[in-house]
Design an enzyme around this catalytic site. Structure first.
Site, PDB file in Angstrom:
ATOM      1  N   HIS A   1      -7.562   0.776  -6.152  1.00 58.10           N
ATOM      2  CA  HIS A   1      -7.759   0.037  -4.892  1.00 58.10           C
ATOM      3  C   HIS A   1      -8.510  -1.260  -5.227  1.00 58.10           C
ATOM      4  O   HIS A   1      -9.670  -1.444  -4.881  1.00 58.10           O
ATOM      5  CB  HIS A   1      -8.561   0.915  -3.922  1.00 58.10           C
ATOM      6  CG  HIS A   1      -8.525   0.455  -2.496  1.00 58.10           C
ATOM      7  ND1 HIS A   1      -7.748  -0.604  -2.054  1.00 58.10           N
ATOM      8  CD2 HIS A   1      -9.166   0.929  -1.383  1.00 58.10           C
ATOM      9  CE1 HIS A   1      -7.919  -0.749  -0.758  1.00 58.10           C
ATOM     10  NE2 HIS A   1      -8.777   0.151  -0.328  1.00 58.10           N
TER      11      HIS A   1
ATOM     12  N   ARG B   1     -14.070  -7.247   2.948  1.00 60.65           N
ATOM     13  CA  ARG B   1     -12.656  -7.032   2.602  1.00 60.65           C
ATOM     14  C   ARG B   1     -11.842  -8.285   2.946  1.00 60.65           C
ATOM     15  O   ARG B   1     -10.970  -8.699   2.197  1.00 60.65           O
ATOM     16  CB  ARG B   1     -12.078  -5.832   3.383  1.00 60.65           C
ATOM     17  CG  ARG B   1     -12.716  -4.479   3.102  1.00 60.65           C
ATOM     18  CD  ARG B   1     -12.535  -4.035   1.675  1.00 60.65           C
ATOM     19  NE  ARG B   1     -11.171  -4.165   1.226  1.00 60.65           N
ATOM     20  CZ  ARG B   1     -10.182  -3.323   1.567  1.00 60.65           C
ATOM     21  NH1 ARG B   1     -10.406  -2.294   2.328  1.00 60.65           N
ATOM     22  NH2 ARG B   1      -8.947  -3.519   1.096  1.00 60.65           N
TER      23      ARG B   1
ATOM     24  N   CYS C   1     -16.092   2.980   1.107  1.00 61.63           N
ATOM     25  CA  CYS C   1     -14.949   2.100   1.403  1.00 61.63           C
ATOM     26  C   CYS C   1     -14.497   2.219   2.858  1.00 61.63           C
ATOM     27  O   CYS C   1     -13.905   1.286   3.390  1.00 61.63           O
ATOM     28  CB  CYS C   1     -13.795   2.406   0.455  1.00 61.63           C
ATOM     29  SG  CYS C   1     -13.341   4.151   0.433  1.00 61.63           S
TER      30      CYS C   1
ATOM     31  N   GLN D   1     -10.443  -3.574  -2.682  1.00 61.11           N
ATOM     32  CA  GLN D   1     -11.715  -2.965  -2.267  1.00 61.11           C
ATOM     33  C   GLN D   1     -12.816  -3.287  -3.287  1.00 61.11           C
ATOM     34  O   GLN D   1     -13.978  -3.513  -2.920  1.00 61.11           O
ATOM     35  CB  GLN D   1     -11.533  -1.440  -2.155  1.00 61.11           C
ATOM     36  CG  GLN D   1     -12.782  -0.688  -1.750  1.00 61.11           C
ATOM     37  CD  GLN D   1     -13.127  -0.845  -0.279  1.00 61.11           C
ATOM     38  OE1 GLN D   1     -12.280  -0.672   0.579  1.00 61.11           O
ATOM     39  NE2 GLN D   1     -14.371  -1.174   0.021  1.00 61.11           N
TER      40      GLN D   1
ATOM     41  N   ASP E   1     -16.719   8.483  -1.003  1.00 66.37           N
ATOM     42  CA  ASP E   1     -15.424   8.302  -0.340  1.00 66.37           C
ATOM     43  C   ASP E   1     -15.040   9.658   0.249  1.00 66.37           C
ATOM     44  O   ASP E   1     -15.653  10.680  -0.101  1.00 66.37           O
ATOM     45  CB  ASP E   1     -14.396   7.833  -1.396  1.00 66.37           C
ATOM     46  CG  ASP E   1     -13.011   7.596  -0.824  1.00 66.37           C
ATOM     47  OD1 ASP E   1     -12.876   7.426   0.401  1.00 66.37           O
ATOM     48  OD2 ASP E   1     -12.032   7.588  -1.620  1.00 66.37           O
TER      49      ASP E   1
ATOM     50  N   ARG F   1       0.866  -1.194   0.000  1.00 59.91           N
ATOM     51  CA  ARG F   1       0.000   0.000   0.000  1.00 59.91           C
ATOM     52  C   ARG F   1       0.894   1.233   0.000  1.00 59.91           C
ATOM     53  O   ARG F   1       1.786   1.347   0.835  1.00 59.91           O
ATOM     54  CB  ARG F   1      -0.902   0.052   1.232  1.00 59.91           C
ATOM     55  CG  ARG F   1      -1.493   1.449   1.434  1.00 59.91           C
ATOM     56  CD  ARG F   1      -2.515   1.547   2.523  1.00 59.91           C
ATOM     57  NE  ARG F   1      -3.746   0.925   2.107  1.00 59.91           N
ATOM     58  CZ  ARG F   1      -4.943   1.164   2.691  1.00 59.91           C
ATOM     59  NH1 ARG F   1      -5.032   2.014   3.688  1.00 59.91           N
ATOM     60  NH2 ARG F   1      -6.020   0.563   2.260  1.00 59.91           N
TER      61      ARG F   1
END
Ligand code: CP
Ligand code: NVA
Length: 335
Positions: free
Chosen positions: A136, A318, A273, A139, A232, A109
């Protein structure tokens, strides 16, 4: 389906066919069912080792990788944003060649997508993107699994993304929807629409899948009839604090409110998310809220806490989907 993803990197959904994405979603659903039924999977990848590199902070992604790895019988090393030589004293290429000799898989990440692409180029083991500025992808699998669980289908689902659609979440949702035959709308001021080159690429996927892509500045038009309203944070990790003022001014009209949900219709669910600034119960939410006179940002607390909000089901997924990504790319459960 005769699909094997053994040895593959997982860097963006652009690299996967709809059938391959479907394969990972099905594996995630199977692994979730196993876990709910108390069926252990520790033999699947027993004794393998994975390393998790986080140059940005995380709750869900880190915990998902760790729990999923342990559930599959693996050992984990976590490298925090300051705890290694990466980037400061050692290049990505050198790091990849070192870690690739010690570990069976590498999660990264961080910042630019080119960094995770470079890791994948130089490491001989699967590399998994745990979030970059541009994408991402783990996700996305969680979001697709959640949408299917909640609405019973993916094909034909109308998803509207409200907010900064040029960044990792907007880009990734557009790719995922285009691949899976969904109707994607970015609802934002024009300057927050995704990059035209990525839109063109997604239009090609859409031709194959039956998806549509819409870019709409008007909130009423952009959210009418949507099955999923998604948002988001307005300022992402790694962005300077100085952008808050402009984002608040530009994106406040695109906040997800009950009026937005009602305009979408009774069928609509809300996804995010996470983490989310929906109240003043966080340090940044309080600081920025007090500075600009806001009690909530990208979503109202009322929507976040409403029955239409499925954000915690999404967060749980997730873990199941990340487990599927590691299992598939490390060749577990293959006959
Ligand atoms: N959604 C997500 O990636 O959360 P974290 O930043 O907590 O990992
Ligand atoms: N756009 C957000 C997503 C967090 C999961 C960020 O990059 O900070």
């Amino acid at each position: 389906m005769g699909i094997s993803l053994k040895g593959r990197d997982f860097l963006t959904l652009k690299d996967f066919t709809p059938d391959e994405i479907e394969y990972m979603l099905k594996l995630a659903a199977d692994l979730k069912a196993k876990e709910k039924n108390g069926i252990l999977t520790k033999e699947a990848l027993n004794g393998k080792n994975v390393v998790l590199i986080f140059e940005k902070t995380s709750t869900r992604t880190r915990c998902s990788f760790e729990v999923a790895a342990y559930d599959l019988g693996m050992n984990v090393t976590y490298l925090d944003p300051s705890g290694s030589q990466i980037g400061k004293k050692e290049s990505i290429a050198d790091t990849a060649r070192v870690l690739g000799r010690m570990y069976d898989g590498i999660e990264y990440r961080g910042y630019g997508q080119e960094i995770v692409e470079d890791l994948a180029k130089y490491a001989d083991v699967p590399v998994w993107n745990g979030l970059t500025n541009e994408y991402h992808p783990t996700q996305m699998l969680a979001d697709m699994l959640t949408i299917r669980e909640q609405l019973g289908r993916l094909k034909g689902v109308k998803l509207t993304y409200m907010g900064d659609a040029r960044y990792n979440m907007g880009n990734s949702l557009m790719v995922a929807c285009a691949k899976m035959g969904m109707h994607f709308t970015a609802c934002a001021p024009k300057k927050y629409f995704p990059d035209p080159a990525l839109i063109a690429q997604c239009e090609e996927y859409a031709k194959e899948s039956g998806a549509t892509l819409t870019f709409e500045e008007d909130v009423t038009r952009g959210t009418k009839g949507a099955d999923v309203i998604y948002t988001d944070v307005w300022v992402s990790m790694g962005e300077p604090e100085s952008v808050w003022e402009e984002r608040i001014s530009d994106l406040t009209p695109y906040r997800v409110t009950m009026d937005v949900m009602k305009n979408a219709g009774e069928q609509a669910i809300f996804l995010h998310c996470l983490p989310s600034y929906h109240d003043h119960k966080t340090i940044i939410g309080k600081q920025i809220g007090e500075l600009y006179g806001l009690t909530e940002m990208e979503v109202t607390d009322e929507v976040f806490e409403a029955p239409c909000s499925r954000v915690f089901e999404e967060a749980e997924n997730r873990m199941h989907t990340i487990k599927a990504v590691m299992a598939a790319t490390l060749g577990a459960f293959e006959e």
